[in-house]
Design an enzyme around this catalytic site. Structure first.
Site, PDB file in Angstrom:
ATOM      1  N   GLY A  17       0.838  -1.205   0.000  1.00 26.08           N
ATOM      2  CA  GLY A  17       0.000   0.000   0.000  1.00 26.08           C
ATOM      3  C   GLY A  17       0.870   1.250   0.000  1.00 26.08           C
ATOM      4  O   GLY A  17       1.827   1.337   0.771  1.00 26.08           O
ATOM      5  N   VAL A  30      18.144   7.837  -3.034  1.00 31.18           N
ATOM      6  CA  VAL A  30      18.871   8.103  -4.277  1.00 31.18           C
ATOM      7  C   VAL A  30      20.016   9.088  -4.027  1.00 31.18           C
ATOM      8  O   VAL A  30      21.165   8.847  -4.407  1.00 31.18           O
ATOM      9  CB  VAL A  30      17.904   8.656  -5.360  1.00 31.18           C
ATOM     10  CG1 VAL A  30      18.666   9.186  -6.566  1.00 31.18           C
ATOM     11  CG2 VAL A  30      16.904   7.578  -5.781  1.00 31.18           C
ATOM     12  N   ARG A  31      19.698  10.168  -3.341  1.00 31.82           N
ATOM     13  CA  ARG A  31      20.735  11.207  -3.178  1.00 31.82           C
ATOM     14  C   ARG A  31      21.848  10.739  -2.239  1.00 31.82           C
ATOM     15  O   ARG A  31      23.021  11.046  -2.467  1.00 31.82           O
ATOM     16  CB  ARG A  31      20.104  12.516  -2.712  1.00 31.82           C
ATOM     17  CG  ARG A  31      19.225  13.089  -3.826  1.00 31.82           C
ATOM     18  CD  ARG A  31      19.050  14.574  -3.782  1.00 31.82           C
ATOM     19  NE  ARG A  31      18.462  15.042  -5.026  1.00 31.82           N
ATOM     20  CZ  ARG A  31      17.803  16.176  -5.167  1.00 31.82           C
ATOM     21  NH1 ARG A  31      17.633  16.979  -4.135  1.00 31.82           N
ATOM     22  NH2 ARG A  31      17.319  16.527  -6.343  1.00 31.82           N
ATOM     23  N   ARG A  78       1.120  -4.970  -5.040  1.00 28.02           N
ATOM     24  CA  ARG A  78       1.264  -6.134  -4.158  1.00 28.02           C
ATOM     25  C   ARG A  78       1.499  -7.307  -5.109  1.00 28.02           C
ATOM     26  O   ARG A  78       0.617  -7.643  -5.903  1.00 28.02           O
ATOM     27  CB  ARG A  78      -0.002  -6.363  -3.334  1.00 28.02           C
ATOM     28  CG  ARG A  78      -0.345  -5.179  -2.414  1.00 28.02           C
ATOM     29  CD  ARG A  78      -1.482  -5.523  -1.474  1.00 28.02           C
ATOM     30  NE  ARG A  78      -2.074  -4.333  -0.869  1.00 28.02           N
ATOM     31  CZ  ARG A  78      -1.606  -3.733   0.233  1.00 28.02           C
ATOM     32  NH1 ARG A  78      -0.541  -4.205   0.842  1.00 28.02           N
ATOM     33  NH2 ARG A  78      -2.227  -2.671   0.721  1.00 28.02           N
ATOM     34  N   ILE A 133       0.941   3.411   6.116  1.00 26.08           N
ATOM     35  CA  ILE A 133       0.204   4.302   7.025  1.00 26.08           C
ATOM     36  C   ILE A 133      -0.178   3.593   8.323  1.00 26.08           C
ATOM     37  O   ILE A 133      -0.699   4.215   9.243  1.00 26.08           O
ATOM     38  CB  ILE A 133      -1.071   4.887   6.365  1.00 26.08           C
ATOM     39  CG1 ILE A 133      -2.099   3.794   6.060  1.00 26.08           C
ATOM     40  CG2 ILE A 133      -0.726   5.702   5.131  1.00 26.08           C
ATOM     41  CD1 ILE A 133      -3.498   4.342   5.818  1.00 26.08           C
ATOM     42  N   ASP A 136       2.509  -0.415  11.995  1.00 20.96           N
ATOM     43  CA  ASP A 136       2.300  -1.672  12.715  1.00 20.96           C
ATOM     44  C   ASP A 136       3.547  -2.546  12.798  1.00 20.96           C
ATOM     45  O   ASP A 136       3.466  -3.691  13.240  1.00 20.96           O
ATOM     46  CB  ASP A 136       1.161  -2.464  12.043  1.00 20.96           C
ATOM     47  CG  ASP A 136       1.434  -2.732  10.571  1.00 20.96           C
ATOM     48  OD1 ASP A 136       2.331  -2.095   9.994  1.00 20.96           O
ATOM     49  OD2 ASP A 136       0.734  -3.581   9.988  1.00 20.96           O
ATOM     50  N   GLY A 177      -6.470   0.264   8.648  1.00 19.77           N
ATOM     51  CA  GLY A 177      -5.696  -0.542   9.602  1.00 19.77           C
ATOM     52  C   GLY A 177      -6.297  -1.928   9.680  1.00 19.77           C
ATOM     53  O   GLY A 177      -7.099  -2.206  10.566  1.00 19.77           O
ATOM     54  N   GLY A 192     -11.053  13.644  19.908  1.00 21.67           N
ATOM     55  CA  GLY A 192     -12.000  13.670  21.019  1.00 21.67           C
ATOM     56  C   GLY A 192     -13.130  12.670  20.850  1.00 21.67           C
ATOM     57  O   GLY A 192     -14.289  12.937  21.196  1.00 21.67           O
ATOM     58  N   HIS A 258      -9.377   5.040   1.330  1.00 25.52           N
ATOM     59  CA  HIS A 258      -8.092   5.372   0.711  1.00 25.52           C
ATOM     60  C   HIS A 258      -7.753   6.863   0.705  1.00 25.52           C
ATOM     61  O   HIS A 258      -6.616   7.217   0.363  1.00 25.52           O
ATOM     62  CB  HIS A 258      -8.041   4.807  -0.711  1.00 25.52           C
ATOM     63  CG  HIS A 258      -7.897   3.308  -0.718  1.00 25.52           C
ATOM     64  ND1 HIS A 258      -8.968   2.476  -0.494  1.00 25.52           N
ATOM     65  CD2 HIS A 258      -6.826   2.515  -0.885  1.00 25.52           C
ATOM     66  CE1 HIS A 258      -8.555   1.222  -0.518  1.00 25.52           C
ATOM     67  NE2 HIS A 258      -7.262   1.216  -0.768  1.00 25.52           N
ATOM     68  N   ARG A 261      -4.633   7.521   2.401  1.00 21.24           N
ATOM     69  CA  ARG A 261      -3.349   7.112   1.810  1.00 21.24           C
ATOM     70  C   ARG A 261      -2.731   8.201   0.933  1.00 21.24           C
ATOM     71  O   ARG A 261      -1.593   8.056   0.472  1.00 21.24           O
ATOM     72  CB  ARG A 261      -3.557   5.830   0.995  1.00 21.24           C
ATOM     73  CG  ARG A 261      -3.837   4.598   1.856  1.00 21.24           C
ATOM     74  CD  ARG A 261      -2.699   3.612   1.817  1.00 21.24           C
ATOM     75  NE  ARG A 261      -2.587   3.063   0.506  1.00 21.24           N
ATOM     76  CZ  ARG A 261      -3.136   1.905   0.111  1.00 21.24           C
ATOM     77  NH1 ARG A 261      -3.808   1.179   0.978  1.00 21.24           N
ATOM     78  NH2 ARG A 261      -2.993   1.481  -1.101  1.00 21.24           N
TER      79      ARG A 261
HETATM   80  O1  F6P Z   1      -1.373  -1.536   4.737  1.00 21.33           O
HETATM   81  C1  F6P Z   1      -1.865  -0.307   4.393  1.00 21.33           C
HETATM   82  C2  F6P Z   1      -3.355  -0.365   4.117  1.00 21.33           C
HETATM   83  O2  F6P Z   1      -3.780   0.931   3.767  1.00 21.33           O
HETATM   84  C3  F6P Z   1      -4.206  -0.937   5.230  1.00 21.33           C
HETATM   85  O3  F6P Z   1      -4.472  -0.001   6.252  1.00 21.33           O
HETATM   86  C4  F6P Z   1      -5.425  -1.354   4.472  1.00 21.33           C
HETATM   87  O4  F6P Z   1      -6.115  -2.358   5.161  1.00 21.33           O
HETATM   88  C5  F6P Z   1      -4.861  -1.871   3.188  1.00 21.33           C
HETATM   89  O5  F6P Z   1      -3.616  -1.213   3.018  1.00 21.33           O
HETATM   90  C6  F6P Z   1      -5.717  -1.655   1.968  1.00 21.33           C
HETATM   91  O6  F6P Z   1      -5.085  -2.215   0.870  1.00 21.33           O
HETATM   92  P1  F6P Z   1      -5.488  -1.978  -0.655  1.00 21.33           P
HETATM   93  O7  F6P Z   1      -5.051  -0.605  -1.050  1.00 21.33           O
HETATM   94  O8  F6P Z   1      -4.741  -3.038  -1.386  1.00 21.33           O
HETATM   95  O9  F6P Z   1      -6.969  -2.114  -0.720  1.00 21.33           O
END
Ligand code: F6P
Length: 328
Positions: A17, A30-31, A78, A133, A136, A177, A192, A258, A261
């Site tokens: 991801g 790279v640098r 992936r 992100i 973990d 997550g 909060g 997403h 991300r």
């Molecule tokens: O590992 C990062 C992550 O954003 C996770 O939090 C989420 O479960 C997963 O990737 C989603 O993956 P994809 O973008 O392949 O749907």
């Protein structure tokens, strides 16, 4: 193998991801490598690009004007082939064909599994950096992209609070997550939230409904529950339906997905990415391999890849307590 003298041509790639700050890490890798006299090749689309000869020679200007951008200029994927011995053998062959002596993988546990097996089975040297992100991985307090994702989710939560307050509503906000609640916990405290549901902790939904009702009786007019994507009780929609019925409250659900991300990386992520990319190059030159460069207590530390996923990074009990106390 394991000889620092043998590194002359370095491969860098992003995998799994994507995460804001990956570009800052590519730039730093790279640098730093060029500053140390190495040649650098970018593997596009992670391991998939390696298997398909999708390479790009990198020079100082290949990474100009990228530090502030989200996503990854090298693209990501992936790659399922790497889970099979034949895929890894093909990957090692490609690296030999292209004269690449060592790798800096930027990614999460799937990426590190692949890199670890490439070392074990084919002697391919690598030192990776945590680009995810999720934050973990054991061996790094944070990870490249985590701080940006927290701030992106927080921005959304603050906006949801406005509308929740106007309508006296209960909101369930699902953050990313799959297996980890670090993002949810930070966002919950900073936003909060009235409650945070994490995969690492079992919170009965009846207890959650009682807690929300108690708040309502005390005069709370809006309620916000942060749900980690991988929570044991199920996805946010399922949880919202059960809790909404139990508490007899009007509810809405928002899945942030997403959105978390993307975006320009925060200063913290850019600095972390820059430190770790440089540290990975220097660790390889010092003869290290099969390790992740992470940051613990402000210091760069190397952790064997295998430990990054085998050892469980604990959720801070102090943070959990705090989230509970402040949600009253
Ligand atoms: O590992 C990062 C992550 O954003 C996770 O939090 C989420 O479960 C997963 O990737 C989603 O993956 P994809 O973008 O392949 O749907």
């Amino acid at each position: 193998m394991g000889n620092s003298d043998s590194v002359t041509r370095l491969g860098v790639f992003t995998s799994g991801g994507d995460a804001p700050g990956m570009n800052a890490c590519i730039r730093s890798t790279v640098r730093t490598a060029i500053a140390r006299g190495l040649e650098v090749v970018g593997l596009r689309r992670g391991f998939a690009g390696l298997l398909e000869d999708d390479f790009v020679e990198m020079d100082l200007s290949s990474v100009s004007n990228v530090v502030q951008h989200g996503g990854t200029i090298l693209k990501s994927s992936r790659c399922m082939e790497m889970y099979a011995p034949g895929g890894r053998e093909a990957a090692a062959k490609k690296l030999r064909e292209h004269g690449i002596d060592a790798l800096v993988p930027i990614g999460g546990d799937g990426t590190f599994h692949g890199a670890h097996l490439l070392w074990e089975e084919h002697g391919v040297r690598s030192v990776g950096t945590p680009g995810t992100i999720d934050a973990d991985l054991f061996g790094s307090d944070s990870s490249i992209g985590f701080d940006t994702a927290v701030n992106t989710a927080l921005d959304a939560i603050d906006k949801l609070r406005d509308t929740a307050e106007s309508h006296d509503r209960l909101f369930f906000v699902e953050v990313m997550g799959r297996h980890a609640g670090y993002l949810a916990l930070e966002v919950g405290i900073a936003g909060g939230a009235e409650a945070v549901l994490l995969p690492e902790r079992d919170l009965p939904l009846e207890a959650l409904a009682d807690q929300l009702l108690a708040g309502k009786r005390r005069g709370k007019t809006s309620h916000l529950v942060v749900v980690a994507e991988g929570d044991q009780a199920g996805g946010a929609f399922e949880i919202a339906k059960r809790v909404g019925e139990l508490a007899e409250m009007d509810y809405r659900v928002c899945i942030l997905g997403h959105v978390q991300r993307g975006g320009s990386p925060t200063a913290r992520d850019r600095v972390l990415a820059s430190r770790l990319g440089a540290a990975a190059v220097d660790a390889l030159l010092a003869g290290e391999t099969d390790k992740m460069a992470g940051e613990v207590g402000g210091q760069v530390v190397l952790t064997p890849y295998e430990e990054t996923w085998v050892k469980k990074k604990p959720i801070s009990p102090e943070m959990l307590d705090l989230a509970g106390t402040l949600a009253m």
